[in-house]
Scaffold this active site. Structure first.
Site, PDB file in Angstrom:
ATOM      1  N   ASP A  12       6.893   6.358 -10.924  1.00 49.52           N
ATOM      2  CA  ASP A  12       5.708   6.181 -10.070  1.00 49.52           C
ATOM      3  C   ASP A  12       4.569   5.511 -10.835  1.00 49.52           C
ATOM      4  O   ASP A  12       4.476   5.634 -12.060  1.00 49.52           O
ATOM      5  CB  ASP A  12       5.266   7.560  -9.546  1.00 49.52           C
ATOM      6  CG  ASP A  12       4.328   7.437  -8.353  1.00 49.52           C
ATOM      7  OD1 ASP A  12       4.325   6.379  -7.681  1.00 49.52           O
ATOM      8  OD2 ASP A  12       3.591   8.407  -8.093  1.00 49.52           O
ATOM      9  N   HIS A  29       5.540  -3.681  -9.378  1.00 49.74           N
ATOM     10  CA  HIS A  29       6.954  -3.328  -9.143  1.00 49.74           C
ATOM     11  C   HIS A  29       7.869  -4.152 -10.061  1.00 49.74           C
ATOM     12  O   HIS A  29       8.838  -3.643 -10.607  1.00 49.74           O
ATOM     13  CB  HIS A  29       7.323  -3.557  -7.679  1.00 49.74           C
ATOM     14  CG  HIS A  29       6.621  -2.628  -6.745  1.00 49.74           C
ATOM     15  ND1 HIS A  29       6.538  -1.267  -6.970  1.00 49.74           N
ATOM     16  CD2 HIS A  29       5.948  -2.851  -5.581  1.00 49.74           C
ATOM     17  CE1 HIS A  29       5.851  -0.698  -5.980  1.00 49.74           C
ATOM     18  NE2 HIS A  29       5.479  -1.635  -5.132  1.00 49.74           N
ATOM     19  N   LEU A 123      26.879   5.972 -20.499  1.00 46.61           N
ATOM     20  CA  LEU A 123      25.813   6.478 -19.629  1.00 46.61           C
ATOM     21  C   LEU A 123      26.164   6.185 -18.174  1.00 46.61           C
ATOM     22  O   LEU A 123      26.594   5.078 -17.854  1.00 46.61           O
ATOM     23  CB  LEU A 123      24.492   5.753 -19.969  1.00 46.61           C
ATOM     24  CG  LEU A 123      23.295   6.049 -19.063  1.00 46.61           C
ATOM     25  CD1 LEU A 123      22.732   7.449 -19.353  1.00 46.61           C
ATOM     26  CD2 LEU A 123      22.183   5.005 -19.246  1.00 46.61           C
TER      27      LEU A 123
HETATM   28  C1  IPE Z   1       7.968   8.691  -5.127  1.00 44.74           C
HETATM   29  O1  IPE Z   1       6.802   7.945  -5.250  1.00 44.74           O
HETATM   30  C2  IPE Z   1       9.108   7.787  -4.780  1.00 44.74           C
HETATM   31  C3  IPE Z   1       9.539   6.857  -5.815  1.00 44.74           C
HETATM   32  C4  IPE Z   1       9.072   6.781  -7.042  1.00 44.74           C
HETATM   33  C5  IPE Z   1      10.590   5.973  -5.428  1.00 44.74           C
HETATM   34  P1  IPE Z   1       5.784   7.801  -4.043  1.00 44.74           P
HETATM   35  O2  IPE Z   1       4.641   6.998  -4.567  1.00 44.74           O
HETATM   36  O3  IPE Z   1       6.479   7.273  -2.849  1.00 44.74           O
HETATM   37  O4  IPE Z   1       5.369   9.309  -3.754  1.00 44.74           O
HETATM   38  P2  IPE Z   1       4.107   9.938  -3.046  1.00 44.74           P
HETATM   39  O5  IPE Z   1       3.965   9.258  -1.706  1.00 44.74           O
HETATM   40  O6  IPE Z   1       2.920   9.661  -3.924  1.00 44.74           O
HETATM   41  O7  IPE Z   1       4.406  11.394  -2.957  1.00 44.74           O
HETATM   42  C1  IPE Z   2       6.484   3.644  -7.535  1.00 38.48           C
HETATM   43  O1  IPE Z   2       5.254   3.030  -7.587  1.00 38.48           O
HETATM   44  C2  IPE Z   2       7.539   2.775  -6.900  1.00 38.48           C
HETATM   45  C3  IPE Z   2       7.887   3.184  -5.537  1.00 38.48           C
HETATM   46  C4  IPE Z   2       7.504   4.257  -4.924  1.00 38.48           C
HETATM   47  C5  IPE Z   2       8.766   2.304  -4.820  1.00 38.48           C
HETATM   48  P1  IPE Z   2       4.225   3.098  -6.393  1.00 38.48           P
HETATM   49  O2  IPE Z   2       4.398   1.885  -5.549  1.00 38.48           O
HETATM   50  O3  IPE Z   2       4.291   4.378  -5.646  1.00 38.48           O
HETATM   51  O4  IPE Z   2       2.865   3.009  -7.199  1.00 38.48           O
HETATM   52  P2  IPE Z   2       1.520   3.788  -6.918  1.00 38.48           P
HETATM   53  O5  IPE Z   2       1.850   5.241  -6.810  1.00 38.48           O
HETATM   54  O6  IPE Z   2       0.978   3.223  -5.635  1.00 38.48           O
HETATM   55  O7  IPE Z   2       0.668   3.465  -8.090  1.00 38.48           O
HETATM   56 MG    MG Z   3       3.374   6.169  -5.845  1.00 41.49          MG
END
Ligand code: IPE
Ligand code: IPE
Ligand code: MG
Length: 225
Positions: A12, A29, A123
């Site tokens: 995240d 991303h 792995l």
């Molecule tokens: C969790 O992250 C999902 C992934 C890392 C794929 P999110 O950014 O979607 O989670 P929330 O919405 O903050 O809980």
């Molecule tokens: C995690 O990064 C990747 C996915 C959930 C796909 P985010 O896109 O949730 O990044 P933040 O949380 O907005 O910084």
């Molecule tokens: Mg996120």
């Protein structure tokens, strides 16, 4: 010292990483995807046999269409590009999540990478895509009903996605949020949890070493003493 057989990571913070640099979320991303290779190779160095990476949740469909398209294309590119690296390093590719919803091109890329890496023994790396723990459990129960098997813990465990990877020992979430967001609720029932403020594109080998070192010293009790 605890064994670390299965590590799972909630990757995240990509969007916030980009925002801090006044860049588009998609750049975050993209940089996040580059972190994956480094982490996977570090896991091999550390003797970790199973790595599950949360890439796209069942809830992420609620994001804007452009971002969803970007993420799924990134997953497709990632999967298409990893054949040589994974074979060279003995990485067996797996997925968790309901992949039946994806287009044929992505489904084919997934099954191809699984097939050509199936003998990898260093792995097992599972990408969790269209993954939600509740959905995974519900699908497992449906499989049991179809097979006319008893609904019990053992059978549910054996019918989750990539069940050979087993329970997760350690869940790391980058990006600072302290929640599981529907990730590995069953397999992680006794997982140790580490929440780090580091944003996923900045996560590195040094931090992983430190987290694993700390994990090894924890007194894991599993309800005992
Ligand atoms: C969790 O992250 C999902 C992934 C890392 C794929 P999110 O950014 O979607 O989670 P929330 O919405 O903050 O809980
Ligand atoms: C995690 O990064 C990747 C996915 C959930 C796909 P985010 O896109 O949730 O990044 P933040 O949380 O907005 O910084
Ligand atoms: Mg996120």
């Amino acid at each position: 010292m605890n064994d670390l057989n299965h590590l799972a990571i909630i990757m995240d913070g990509n969007g916030r990483w980009a925002k801090l640099k006044s860049l588009a979320r998609s750049v975050g991303h993209k940089n996040g995807a580059d972190t994956i290779d480094k982490v996977a190779l570090t896991c091999i160095d550390l003797g970790i046999k199973n790595l599950t990476l949360y890439a796209f949740s069942t809830e992420n469909w609620s994001r804007p269409k452009e971002e969803i398209d970007f993420l799924l294309n990134l997953a497709k590119d990632f999967i298409k590009k990893k054949e040589a690296l994974f074979i060279k390093n003995g990485v067996k590719f797996e997925t968790k999540g309901d992949i039946s919803v994806f287009d044929d091109e992505l489904k084919k890329a997934i099954s191809h990478l699984k097939e050509v890496t199936k003998n990898g023994s260093n792995l097992t790396l599972a990408l969790a895509v269209n993954y939600g723990s509740k959905d995974e459990i519900a699908r497992a129960v449906k499989k049991l009903i179809k097979l006319n098997l008893e609904i019990n813990e053992e059978n549910i465990t054996q019918h989750l996605d990539a069940p050979q990877m087993g329970n997760v020992d350690l869940i790391i979430r980058t990006g600072g949020e302290q929640r599981l967001s529907n990730f590995m609720l069953w397999q992680g029932a006794y997982a140790e949890l580490v929440f780090t403020p580091t944003l996923w594109p900045d996560f590195n080998q040094k931090e992983l070493f430190k987290i694993v070192e700390n994990y090894k010293k924890i007194h894991r009790k599993f309800g005992g003493l």
